[in-house]
Structure formats: C-alpha cells, structure tokens
Design an enzyme around this catalytic site. Sequence first.
Site, mmCIF file in Angstrom:
data_model
loop_
_atom_site.group_PDB
_atom_site.id
_atom_site.type_symbol
_atom_site.label_atom_id
_atom_site.label_comp_id
_atom_site.label_asym_id
_atom_site.label_seq_id
_atom_site.Cartn_x
_atom_site.Cartn_y
_atom_site.Cartn_z
ATOM 1 N N ASP A 52 -16.716 60.674 19.631
ATOM 2 C CA ASP A 52 -17.254 59.854 18.550
ATOM 3 C C ASP A 52 -18.655 59.328 18.865
ATOM 4 O O ASP A 52 -19.518 59.255 17.984
ATOM 5 C CB ASP A 52 -16.317 58.680 18.270
ATOM 6 C CG ASP A 52 -15.077 59.099 17.482
ATOM 7 O OD1 ASP A 52 -15.079 60.227 16.938
ATOM 8 O OD2 ASP A 52 -14.121 58.311 17.417
ATOM 9 N N ASN A 124 -21.322 53.450 11.648
ATOM 10 C CA ASN A 124 -20.234 52.638 12.179
ATOM 11 C C ASN A 124 -20.400 51.152 11.845
ATOM 12 O O ASN A 124 -19.609 50.581 11.117
ATOM 13 C CB ASN A 124 -20.132 52.796 13.701
ATOM 14 C CG ASN A 124 -18.874 53.505 14.119
ATOM 15 O OD1 ASN A 124 -18.318 54.284 13.364
ATOM 16 N ND2 ASN A 124 -18.424 53.251 15.336
ATOM 17 N N ASP A 153 -21.332 33.808 18.970
ATOM 18 C CA ASP A 153 -21.986 34.887 19.709
ATOM 19 C C ASP A 153 -22.655 35.903 18.795
ATOM 20 O O ASP A 153 -23.581 36.602 19.208
ATOM 21 C CB ASP A 153 -20.972 35.610 20.605
ATOM 22 C CG ASP A 153 -20.597 34.794 21.832
ATOM 23 O OD1 ASP A 153 -21.252 33.746 22.056
ATOM 24 O OD2 ASP A 153 -19.660 35.167 22.557
ATOM 25 N N THR A 164 -12.610 50.912 12.748
ATOM 26 C CA THR A 164 -11.707 51.211 13.860
ATOM 27 C C THR A 164 -12.388 51.063 15.212
ATOM 28 O O THR A 164 -11.759 51.282 16.246
ATOM 29 C CB THR A 164 -11.148 52.642 13.746
ATOM 30 O OG1 THR A 164 -12.252 53.566 13.736
ATOM 31 C CG2 THR A 164 -10.331 52.821 12.490
ATOM 32 N N LYS A 168 -12.550 46.559 15.107
ATOM 33 C CA LYS A 168 -11.106 46.450 15.391
ATOM 34 C C LYS A 168 -10.852 45.691 16.680
ATOM 35 O O LYS A 168 -9.853 44.980 16.803
ATOM 36 C CB LYS A 168 -10.477 47.851 15.463
ATOM 37 C CG LYS A 168 -8.967 47.840 15.655
ATOM 38 C CD LYS A 168 -8.400 49.254 15.656
ATOM 39 C CE LYS A 168 -6.879 49.232 15.801
ATOM 40 N NZ LYS A 168 -6.441 48.609 17.073
ATOM 41 N N ALA A 188 -16.726 35.196 18.333
ATOM 42 C CA ALA A 188 -16.589 33.886 18.983
ATOM 43 C C ALA A 188 -17.278 32.775 18.195
ATOM 44 O O ALA A 188 -18.213 32.135 18.681
ATOM 45 C CB ALA A 188 -17.136 33.948 20.417
#
Length: 267
Positions: A52, A124, A153, A164, A168, A188
């Site tokens: 990927d 992505n 953060d 994914t 994820k 965070a």
Amino acid sequence: MSNDRRNLYFYYHPNDQLNEQLKPLFDLALENNFEIVEEPKDANIIIAVGGDGTFLQAVRKTGFRQDCLYVGVRSEDEAGLYCDFNLNNFNEMVDSMLNAELEVRRFPIIEARVNDEYSFHCLNECSVRSTLIKSIVVDVYIDDIHFETFRGDGLIVATPTGSTGYNKSINGSVVDPKIPCFQVSELASLNNNRYRTLGSPFILGAERTLKLKVIQDGNDFPIIGMDNEAHSIRNIQDVTVKLSDQQVKTVKLKNNSYWERVQRTFL
C-alpha cells in the site's frame, strides 16, 4: 484488454531480489503484446509493486493521473488494501488483464490547500500535527461556520479508503469507498472549560468544505502529512480541505470487494 491499454509502467523500489522476481512478469507481459515503457507519462497502466505504501507513492509521484489505470501488486509480507494482485501469482494478473476478468474501481481523493497558495491531493489522508512538545490550537470551520476550537496533537482528514490507515489506528470509522465523503479525527485532544471539541470522529459529505485555521501562538510551523509524505511549510495559517472532483481509477479482480479485503486484513 483493449489495444489502447497496453503501455505498462512499473513503479517499485529496486533491489536484487525484487528485480529477480519481476523478470518473469516482464517477460510474460512482453509475450502477451504489452509494452513496458521507461517514463510514467507514456503509460496508460501504472503498476505499483510493493504494498500500500508503494501504491500511494506511485499515485503521488505520477501526479494522480486521470487518463490511466493504477494496479497494485503486493510483494511478500506487505499490506495490500490497494493491491488486488500478489507478485507470486503474476500469471493470474496477466491472464485477468488479457481476459477482462477485472473491473475498474474509482477511489475518491481529497484536495488540501495551504494558505490558499499550495494545493495537494491525497488518496489516504491529510494530517496537521504539531512539531513541538506542546499542543496545537486549531479553529475548525465547516462551510465557513465555526464548529469547534481544537487543542491537542493534531487532526487527521481521511478519505474512505484512507479510513483503514492512520485514521483507524486512532479509532476512526472504516468507511465504504462508495460513499463520497471524508472523515475528521482527533489526535489527543485536550478538553477543558476553555477548549471543547466533539471528541469523536465526524464525517462530511461531498459538498462540504473544511477549513482548519491554525492559531498563531508560536506553534505555526506544524507538519502537514499528505498520505505517506510530510511537508514542513513555515507559518501555516490555514488548511482548506474538500473532496476533489478527481478520482483514482484502479484495477480490481472480480469477486474481490473492498470489504473482502478489509476482512482479510483485519479479521
């Protein structure tokens, strides 16, 4: 496979073992009247060999081309949600391409514009993260309406297929790529009387525009992540994200749906 889809460009990171593994695939392609070209601009099929990460790089390095197909070939022990084929079964790949036992899959991509000057596409995700040992403060706008002030953060904006990945890992939702949308997830977050966020990922439809305004408090030099690349841009004031009109067209085997690949990878 139609005659106008026979120019192949292979994108991979060469090493002796992979060069040896690819030689039979090159020979098989030539035997079946495919042409292997040296420059991606001359190809109408771009084949990424690795996994990927290599597939994402291939799409980025060749400019998210709209006039060609991308093919993902997984090498040994590599993750392959974008990769329908395995390097050890290259006969199956060539046979499928010759006998049209494949389909074209269209993946949505997002466009991120930094300071209204620099524009990037992401297959992505796009992320905005602090580079200092302190939290970053971001005003979040949806369609020019102030939604929340985030402190933490950073934030991740993921496509359905990117859901994914990094998304994820921070408990974002896995989204069907047939839904034209993008997802915003927190890294965070700090919630108190002064800063308050939704505290969960949220999904925006195709017509929405997301704007992240970085508060200029000395932490205005964050890292902008574009898929698996990082860009350091000084004095980032805002990042505007929307779903692009463009799509990445990939080759998939029949009877190998997105959810079947998710099942094989995670369950």
